[in-house]
Motif scaffolding. Structure first.
Motif, PDB file in Angstrom:
ATOM      1  N   ASP A  40      30.392 -64.682 -64.834  1.00 21.85           N
ATOM      2  CA  ASP A  40      30.151 -63.784 -65.904  1.00 21.85           C
ATOM      3  C   ASP A  40      28.708 -63.441 -65.786  1.00 21.85           C
ATOM      4  O   ASP A  40      28.405 -62.285 -66.030  1.00 21.85           O
ATOM      5  N   ALA A  41      27.800 -64.604 -65.601  1.00 19.65           N
ATOM      6  CA  ALA A  41      26.484 -64.174 -65.390  1.00 19.65           C
ATOM      7  C   ALA A  41      26.088 -63.346 -64.013  1.00 19.65           C
ATOM      8  O   ALA A  41      25.286 -62.603 -64.279  1.00 19.65           O
ATOM      9  N   LEU A  63      24.572 -63.545 -55.712  1.00 21.79           N
ATOM     10  CA  LEU A  63      24.629 -62.287 -54.748  1.00 21.79           C
ATOM     11  C   LEU A  63      23.887 -62.415 -53.664  1.00 21.79           C
ATOM     12  O   LEU A  63      22.767 -62.569 -53.754  1.00 21.79           O
ATOM     13  N   VAL A  64      24.649 -62.226 -52.406  1.00 23.51           N
ATOM     14  CA  VAL A  64      23.818 -62.389 -51.062  1.00 23.51           C
ATOM     15  C   VAL A  64      24.353 -61.031 -50.394  1.00 23.51           C
ATOM     16  O   VAL A  64      25.322 -60.595 -50.342  1.00 23.51           O
ATOM     17  N   ASP A  65      22.956 -60.578 -49.818  1.00 24.49           N
ATOM     18  CA  ASP A  65      23.422 -59.255 -49.029  1.00 24.49           C
ATOM     19  C   ASP A  65      23.723 -59.436 -47.607  1.00 24.49           C
ATOM     20  O   ASP A  65      24.115 -60.848 -47.229  1.00 24.49           O
ATOM     21  N   ASP A  66      23.871 -58.539 -47.013  1.00 28.64           N
ATOM     22  CA  ASP A  66      24.590 -58.523 -45.700  1.00 28.64           C
ATOM     23  C   ASP A  66      23.615 -59.169 -44.566  1.00 28.64           C
ATOM     24  O   ASP A  66      24.021 -59.533 -43.594  1.00 28.64           O
ATOM     25  N   GLU A  67      22.464 -59.540 -44.900  1.00 35.01           N
ATOM     26  CA  GLU A  67      21.282 -60.013 -44.397  1.00 35.01           C
ATOM     27  C   GLU A  67      21.112 -61.488 -44.458  1.00 35.01           C
ATOM     28  O   GLU A  67      20.434 -62.451 -43.876  1.00 35.01           O
ATOM     29  N   GLY A  68      21.979 -62.123 -45.340  1.00 35.66           N
ATOM     30  CA  GLY A  68      21.932 -63.535 -45.891  1.00 35.66           C
ATOM     31  C   GLY A  68      20.889 -63.735 -47.005  1.00 35.66           C
ATOM     32  O   GLY A  68      20.493 -64.939 -47.055  1.00 35.66           O
ATOM     33  N   SER A  69      20.202 -62.763 -47.422  1.00 38.13           N
ATOM     34  CA  SER A  69      19.390 -62.738 -48.568  1.00 38.13           C
ATOM     35  C   SER A  69      20.075 -62.867 -49.919  1.00 38.13           C
ATOM     36  O   SER A  69      20.714 -62.393 -50.320  1.00 38.13           O
ATOM     37  N   VAL A  70      19.632 -64.169 -50.688  1.00 36.48           N
ATOM     38  CA  VAL A  70      19.806 -64.194 -52.148  1.00 36.48           C
ATOM     39  C   VAL A  70      19.287 -63.234 -52.874  1.00 36.48           C
ATOM     40  O   VAL A  70      17.813 -63.166 -53.196  1.00 36.48           O
ATOM     41  N   LEU A  71      20.001 -62.495 -53.467  1.00 41.02           N
ATOM     42  CA  LEU A  71      19.534 -61.311 -54.805  1.00 41.02           C
ATOM     43  C   LEU A  71      19.573 -61.800 -55.995  1.00 41.02           C
ATOM     44  O   LEU A  71      18.601 -61.365 -56.643  1.00 41.02           O
ATOM     45  N   HIS A  72      20.170 -62.594 -56.275  1.00 39.15           N
ATOM     46  CA  HIS A  72      20.273 -62.987 -57.793  1.00 39.15           C
ATOM     47  C   HIS A  72      21.244 -64.362 -57.868  1.00 39.15           C
ATOM     48  O   HIS A  72      22.197 -64.538 -57.105  1.00 39.15           O
ATOM     49  N   ARG A  73      20.919 -65.236 -58.602  1.00 39.21           N
ATOM     50  CA  ARG A  73      21.434 -66.608 -58.603  1.00 39.21           C
ATOM     51  C   ARG A  73      21.871 -67.220 -60.204  1.00 39.21           C
ATOM     52  O   ARG A  73      21.113 -66.744 -61.005  1.00 39.21           O
ATOM     53  N   ALA A  74      22.879 -67.864 -60.302  1.00 42.35           N
ATOM     54  CA  ALA A  74      23.138 -68.371 -61.418  1.00 42.35           C
ATOM     55  C   ALA A  74      23.768 -69.666 -61.409  1.00 42.35           C
ATOM     56  O   ALA A  74      24.314 -69.982 -60.356  1.00 42.35           O
ATOM     57  N   GLU A  75      23.586 -70.455 -62.511  1.00 45.14           N
ATOM     58  CA  GLU A  75      23.779 -72.197 -62.113  1.00 45.14           C
ATOM     59  C   GLU A  75      24.336 -72.788 -63.245  1.00 45.14           C
ATOM     60  O   GLU A  75      23.716 -72.393 -64.519  1.00 45.14           O
TER      61      GLU A  75
END
Length: 314
Positions: A45-46, A12-24
């Protein structure tokens, strides 16, 4: 989403390009298409379980290529089960995707170029080639200050430019491509063929070869020099055709640092011989492992901005 031959990542990436949450999750690259789809679903799903999921307004997908952005399909060289696979249609049908969200597909290296131009080492640069050197080798162009993906989304696919007319076969069907010399697996294979061996029980990877090179192992150093020479030949050709001023190199192999960049700059001085290419600058990527994700978000954001901009007002 960032889909490659080694991993499937989402963020999930915000409008400024920062990663808020990651899954892999690891890519089941040699398994059937349905198993690959399940791996993609696992990542989505994650992400959908995160509280910010309801605020999602766009979905960017960066995929290993070739891709066909017009058809919404992908045919990654290193994922054999996906040939003209309808990835956009598959993602559009995911039950968790918010209403009205339309997937935007880009090649993974084009995504990296978008990310580095937005917030990374190519920020403010008018003409640049941004490259991913990892399981495969890809690239994307920024020309006249704008991303240039080409009609099908594959412009800049430097990994499948031939640099040796009589070179080894490439999975793409050609011979002597940059990728068969410069990718991470190619570096490891060449070092092993020359007699290098990793520590007992350790998989022979480019990272292990890089570690050996830093300790002065001549076979490991030669493997990276061979990779750098192929990259330099491909980059010099691109610079000659398009008069780019900056090359940004990222991906797992680039984490070797000066082990790669030292010989790459040295070989470039030989191959980029014309006056207008001699000042070509090589920079390491700034966004590292999140470049594909941030670039995919940039592509989705750009599509949303285009839709919202009234005709004739740009």
């Amino acid at each position: 989403m960032d889909i490659g031959g080694t991993k499937i990542a989402g963020a999930l990436v915000d409008d400024e390009g920062s990663v808020l949450h990651r899954a892999e999750t690891p890519t089941p690259a040699r398994e059937p298409a349905a198993r690959l789809v399940r791996a993609v679903d696992t990542v989505v799903d994650a992400l959908s379980a995160h509280p910010s999921w309801g605020a999602v307004r766009g979905l960017g997908i960066a995929s290993a290529g070739p891709v066909d952005t017009a058809a919404g399909t992908v045919s990654p060289v290193n994922i054999p089960a996906w040939r003209s696979f309808p990835l956009v249609r598959t993602m559009r049908a995911h039950p968790s995707l918010p209403d009205g969200v339309e997937p935007v597909l880009v090649g993974d290296a084009v995504a990296m170029a978008a990310a580095e131009h937005w917030h990374g080492a190519a920020r403010g640069v008018a003409d640049a080639l941004c490259m991913v050197v990892s399981t495969g080798v890809g690239g994307g162009f920024v020309l006249d200050g704008r991303l240039h993906p080409g009609p099908s989304g594959n412009a800049g696919h430097i990994g499948h430019v031939t640099v040796d007319l009589d070179g080894p076969p490439c999975p793409c069907g050609s011979r002597g491509c940059v990728e068969v010399y410069a990718s991470g697996p190619a570096i490891a294979r060449h070092a092993v063929a020359a007699g290098w061996r990793p520590l007992d029980g350790v998989e022979p990877t480019a990272a292990e070869v890089a570690a050996a090179a830093r300790h002065g192992d001549a076979r490991a150093l030669a493997a990276f020099d061979r990779s750098a020479r192929a990259l330099a030949a491909g980059i010099a050709g691109s610079a000659t055709l398009l008069e780019i001023g900056v090359v940004v190199v990222g991906g797992g192999v680039a984490q070797a640092g000066d082990t790669l960049f030292g010989p790459l700059r040295r070989h470039l001085r030989r191959y980029a011989a014309l006056g207008f290419t001699r000042d070509l600058e090589v920079r390491p990527a700034a966004l590292a492992r999140d470049a594909g994700l941030v670039g995919a978000a940039a592509a989705a954001r750009g599509r949303l901005l285009d839709v919202r901009t009234p005709s004739g007002s740009r």
